[in-house]
Scaffold this active site. Structure first.
Site, mmCIF file in Angstrom:
data_model
loop_
_atom_site.group_PDB
_atom_site.id
_atom_site.type_symbol
_atom_site.label_atom_id
_atom_site.label_comp_id
_atom_site.label_asym_id
_atom_site.label_seq_id
_atom_site.Cartn_x
_atom_site.Cartn_y
_atom_site.Cartn_z
ATOM 1 N N LYS A 13 2.873 6.438 -1.502
ATOM 2 C CA LYS A 13 2.499 6.925 -0.167
ATOM 3 C C LYS A 13 3.526 6.522 0.888
ATOM 4 O O LYS A 13 3.931 7.332 1.723
ATOM 5 C CB LYS A 13 1.104 6.401 0.206
ATOM 6 C CG LYS A 13 0.001 6.839 -0.735
ATOM 7 C CD LYS A 13 -1.374 6.384 -0.244
ATOM 8 C CE LYS A 13 -1.521 4.867 -0.187
ATOM 9 N NZ LYS A 13 -1.420 4.230 -1.534
ATOM 10 N N ARG A 88 -9.486 3.330 3.807
ATOM 11 C CA ARG A 88 -9.679 2.787 2.465
ATOM 12 C C ARG A 88 -11.138 2.790 2.033
ATOM 13 O O ARG A 88 -11.441 2.438 0.889
ATOM 14 C CB ARG A 88 -9.126 1.361 2.391
ATOM 15 C CG ARG A 88 -7.621 1.302 2.584
ATOM 16 C CD ARG A 88 -7.083 -0.050 2.205
ATOM 17 N NE ARG A 88 -5.630 -0.113 2.365
ATOM 18 C CZ ARG A 88 -4.876 -1.087 1.883
ATOM 19 N NH1 ARG A 88 -5.434 -2.073 1.213
ATOM 20 N NH2 ARG A 88 -3.572 -1.080 2.072
ATOM 21 N N ARG A 127 8.356 -4.792 -9.113
ATOM 22 C CA ARG A 127 9.058 -4.879 -7.834
ATOM 23 C C ARG A 127 9.528 -6.300 -7.536
ATOM 24 O O ARG A 127 8.833 -7.267 -7.833
ATOM 25 C CB ARG A 127 8.158 -4.408 -6.687
ATOM 26 C CG ARG A 127 7.955 -2.929 -6.636
ATOM 27 C CD ARG A 127 7.368 -2.425 -5.342
ATOM 28 N NE ARG A 127 6.142 -3.068 -4.923
ATOM 29 C CZ ARG A 127 5.179 -2.444 -4.245
ATOM 30 N NH1 ARG A 127 5.303 -1.161 -3.956
ATOM 31 N NH2 ARG A 127 4.105 -3.093 -3.876
ATOM 32 N N ARG A 161 6.611 -10.760 -4.916
ATOM 33 C CA ARG A 161 5.525 -11.100 -4.005
ATOM 34 C C ARG A 161 4.269 -11.386 -4.802
ATOM 35 O O ARG A 161 4.004 -10.747 -5.822
ATOM 36 C CB ARG A 161 5.248 -9.943 -3.033
ATOM 37 C CG ARG A 161 6.293 -9.763 -1.986
ATOM 38 C CD ARG A 161 5.881 -8.769 -0.902
ATOM 39 N NE ARG A 161 4.682 -8.009 -1.181
ATOM 40 C CZ ARG A 161 4.514 -6.739 -0.848
ATOM 41 N NH1 ARG A 161 5.480 -6.073 -0.285
ATOM 42 N NH2 ARG A 161 3.389 -6.122 -1.096
ATOM 43 N N ARG A 172 -6.612 -4.738 -7.339
ATOM 44 C CA ARG A 172 -6.581 -3.764 -6.248
ATOM 45 C C ARG A 172 -6.918 -2.361 -6.737
ATOM 46 O O ARG A 172 -7.595 -1.596 -6.039
ATOM 47 C CB ARG A 172 -5.203 -3.758 -5.563
ATOM 48 C CG ARG A 172 -4.911 -4.975 -4.725
ATOM 49 C CD ARG A 172 -3.843 -4.713 -3.673
ATOM 50 N NE ARG A 172 -2.605 -4.205 -4.244
ATOM 51 C CZ ARG A 172 -1.634 -4.969 -4.720
ATOM 52 N NH1 ARG A 172 -1.769 -6.282 -4.724
ATOM 53 N NH2 ARG A 172 -0.528 -4.424 -5.187
#
Length: 215
Positions: A13, A88, A127, A161, A172
């Site tokens: 997104k 959300r 990542r 992270r 999540r």
């Protein structure tokens, strides 16, 4: 034009929003980016966000709405916005609809990016981010320089992270399926949802979105 880029965390997104900013001439409103900035600033609101985000949990509606309301009154968002990572929950969607209605606006299109769960896990858990400048790498697709230093700023603080660890990603995603996915039904009833294959090259996904928007 007000539109929502919809999909699970890691669907792309944020990446697609940046392309659409230039094409549509309206700002990207990313609650995720804004919340991370608040956390980094150490503000009272940022500390509240941190309590939830470090556990891979959704931030309460009241805090997100407070952050978003502050953004929507800024001059560059008056002609429309690309909502990235918000709403959300169905309650947030209703709150957004109400706020926009007060401004004489409405969500005109919901672009739903569809990406398989395992592809999401691979994208996010791979990542690596530079703590100094924010440059993002991926261990498989865009690895950090072999020197161990950021190619953008030279910092050696390239890290994974905590939010990007696999267990947090899966948490999540489970929360997304339970609390966020029902939003499609909310907007589907209005006939403004368009589903887009979010896999493949970034440019291909962008073209699919542009074809829907007629840009």
């Amino acid at each position: 034009m007000d539109l929502i880029l919809f999909g699970p965390p890691g669907a792309g997104k944020g990446t697609q929003s940046k392309f659409l900013v230039d094409r549509l001439g309206i700002p990207q409103i990313s609650t995720g980016d804004m919340m991370r900035a608040e956390r980094k600033s150490g503000s009272a609101l940022g500390k509240k966000f941190d309590e939830y985000m470090t556990q891979g949990l959704l931030v309460p509606d009241s805090l997100v709405i407070e952050l978003l309301r502050n953004r929507l009154v800024q001059a560059d968002a008056k002609g429309g916005a690309i909502f990235d990572g918000y709403p959300r929950t169905v309650d947030q969607a209703k709150a957004l609809d109400a706020m926009l209605a007060e401004m004489g606006r409405r969500i005109e299109k919901v672009i739903a990016l569809e990406v398989p769960t395992e592809a999401i896990v691979d994208r996010i858990s791979g990542r690596r981010s530079c703590e100094a400048c924010g440059q993002v790498y991926h261990v498989s697709y865009n690895p950090p320089p072999s020197t161990g230093r950021c190619g953008n700023c030279g910092s050696d603080r390239i890290v994974q992270r905590d939010d990007d660890r696999e267990e947090k990603v899966r948490t999540r995603n489970a929360v997304y399926l339970e609390n966020t996915l029902p939003i499609l039904a909310h907007y589907g009833d209005k006939g403004i949802v368009a589903k887009v294959d979010g896999t493949g090259a970034v440019e291909d996904v962008t073209r699919r979105i542009e074809s829907i928007l007629g840009k």
